[in-house]
Design a protein around this motif. Structure first.
Motif, mmCIF file in Angstrom:
data_model
loop_
_atom_site.group_PDB
_atom_site.id
_atom_site.type_symbol
_atom_site.label_atom_id
_atom_site.label_comp_id
_atom_site.label_asym_id
_atom_site.label_seq_id
_atom_site.Cartn_x
_atom_site.Cartn_y
_atom_site.Cartn_z
ATOM 1 N N SER A 59 0.853 -1.187 0.000
ATOM 2 C CA SER A 59 0.000 0.000 0.000
ATOM 3 C C SER A 59 0.889 1.237 0.000
ATOM 4 N N GLU A 61 0.351 5.467 0.653
ATOM 5 C CA GLU A 61 -0.609 6.453 1.150
ATOM 6 C C GLU A 61 0.003 7.848 1.159
ATOM 7 N N VAL A 63 -0.481 11.014 3.403
ATOM 8 C CA VAL A 63 -1.105 11.327 4.688
ATOM 9 C C VAL A 63 -0.795 12.759 5.110
ATOM 10 N N VAL A 74 -5.441 10.098 6.214
ATOM 11 C CA VAL A 74 -5.081 9.588 4.895
ATOM 12 C C VAL A 74 -5.830 10.412 3.850
ATOM 13 N N ARG A 77 -5.096 6.552 -0.817
ATOM 14 C CA ARG A 77 -4.357 5.300 -0.638
ATOM 15 C C ARG A 77 -4.585 4.426 -1.863
ATOM 16 N N THR A 78 -3.538 3.688 -2.220
ATOM 17 C CA THR A 78 -3.688 2.667 -3.249
ATOM 18 C C THR A 78 -3.099 1.372 -2.706
ATOM 19 N N LYS A 79 -3.707 0.236 -3.087
ATOM 20 C CA LYS A 79 -3.233 -1.076 -2.650
ATOM 21 C C LYS A 79 -3.081 -1.977 -3.860
ATOM 22 N N TYR A 90 3.513 3.120 -8.828
ATOM 23 C CA TYR A 90 2.265 3.455 -8.149
ATOM 24 C C TYR A 90 1.757 4.796 -8.663
ATOM 25 N N LEU A 92 -1.115 7.839 -7.199
ATOM 26 C CA LEU A 92 -2.107 8.321 -6.248
ATOM 27 C C LEU A 92 -2.839 9.494 -6.881
ATOM 28 N N TYR A 94 -5.548 12.447 -6.592
ATOM 29 C CA TYR A 94 -6.205 13.218 -5.537
ATOM 30 C C TYR A 94 -6.506 14.624 -6.030
#
Length: 149
Positions: A59, A61, A63, A74, A77-79, A90, A92, A94
């Motif tokens: 994961s 995040e 934060v 948070v 978040r990505t998993k 990855y 994210l 937002y």
């Protein structure tokens, strides 16, 4: 002819403005505000040993750090499955408008198996000034405690 007194006053005003906007406590007027949809991208890497279980989960995040003893919020978040091929990319996504000026943000990477933390970053990765990166994260194994597996 230049009025020296006016020049000195203007220079002093400029120095005061720059001093107010310097350092970690950047004033709102001097710090660019992020806005609109943003994507923070980068990669995550970790040591090949110890070997990860096949069901380990990675994961990442973003934060908002609230301070000592407070719960961090948070933002996003990505998993994903902790792949064996590295580096693992990855992304994210937002809203840049949710990033508050004069607030500390960190990116945290973790690998867990269920509730057991296996790897985490051991240094702080702050949100890049442009909000998009690239930001590459290195994870390290979590030390095992005697008597716990």
């Amino acid at each position: 002819m230049i009025d020296r007194r006016a020049l000195c006053i203007a220079a002093f005003g400029l120095v005061l403005t720059l001093a107010a906007c310097g350092g970690d406590d950047v004033c709102d007027e001097c710090k660019p505000r992020l806005s609109g949809p943003l994507e923070l991208t980068g990669t995550v890497t970790w040591p090949s040993t110890p070997e990860l279980p096949p069901d380990a989960e990675l994961s990442v995040e973003l934060v908002r750090v609230q301070g000592a003893g407070a719960v961090n919020n948070v933002v996003v978040r990505t998993k994903m499955a902790a792949a064996t091929a590295q580096p693992v990319p990855y992304k994210l996504s937002y809203n840049g408008g949710s990033i508050e000026p004069n607030t500390l943000y960190y990116v945290i990477g973790r690998i867990k198996k269920g509730d057991k933390l296996l790897m985490i970053n051991d240094r702080g990765y702050g949100l890049p000034g442009n909000g998009t990166g690239p930001l590459d994260i290195a994870l390290v194994p979590v030390p095992t405690q005697p008597g716990k597996n």
